[in-house]
Design an enzyme around this catalytic site. Structure first.
Site, short mmCIF file in Angstrom:
data_model
loop_
_atom_site.label_atom_id
_atom_site.label_comp_id
_atom_site.label_asym_id
_atom_site.label_seq_id
_atom_site.Cartn_x
_atom_site.Cartn_y
_atom_site.Cartn_z
N CYS A 34 0.84 -1.21 0.00
CA CYS A 34 0.00 0.00 0.00
C CYS A 34 0.87 1.26 0.00
CB CYS A 34 -0.91 -0.05 1.23
SG CYS A 34 -1.71 1.50 1.65
N CYS A 37 -0.01 3.99 2.55
CA CYS A 37 0.42 3.57 3.90
C CYS A 37 1.87 3.98 4.14
CB CYS A 37 0.28 2.06 4.06
SG CYS A 37 -1.41 1.45 3.91
#
Length: 109
Positions: A34, A37
C-alpha cells in the site's frame, strides 16, 4: 517496517496491547503493498515520539492479521482508528495530514 515509536499489533496481542491499553492507541491498518500507507508511516513515527507516554501507535498488517482487520470492517487502507478504553472513538480512512492525525489523538487524551 516498524520504527522505534510504533509497535506491531497482531491478532494474538490486539486485545492485550490495544483494547486493554491504559492509554489511547492509534491503530494504523496497513499493508506492505500500500503506497499511501508508506506515505503516512513517517508521520506516525513522529507522532509516536511526540505522544510517548500519553498515547501509543500500533500498526496492524492487514495481510497477516485478517481476523482483526475483519472484526473492524477495514476495507480501504490506510485506516486509522483511535481506540480508548477498548472503544473506537475516531476513524480516518486514507491519507490525512499530520495535523488531522495529531488532533485525533489530542482530542482523546
Amino acid at each position: 517496517t516498524m520504527g522505534e515509536n510504533t509497535f506491531a499489533a497482531t491478532d494474538a496481542n490486539f486485545e492485550q496491547e490495544v483494547l486493554k491499553s491504559a492509554v489511547p492507541v492509534l491503530v494504523d491498518f496497513w499493508a506492505a503493498w500500500c503506497v499511501p500507507c508508506k506515505m503516512i508511516a513517517p508521520t506516525l513515527e513522529e507522532l509516536g515520539a511526540e505522544f510517548a507516554g500519553k498515547a501509543k501507535i500500533a500498526k496492524v498488517n492487514v495481510d497477516e492479521n485478517k481476523a482483526t482487520a475483519g472484526k473492524y470492517g477495514v476495507r480501504g487502507i490506510p485506516t486509522l482508528l483511535l481506540i480508548k478504553g477498548g472503544q473506537i472513538k475516531e476513524q480516518l480512512v486514507g491519507v490525512h495530514s499530520r495535523q488531522e492525525i495529531a488532533l485525533m489523538i489530542t482530542k482523546n487524551l
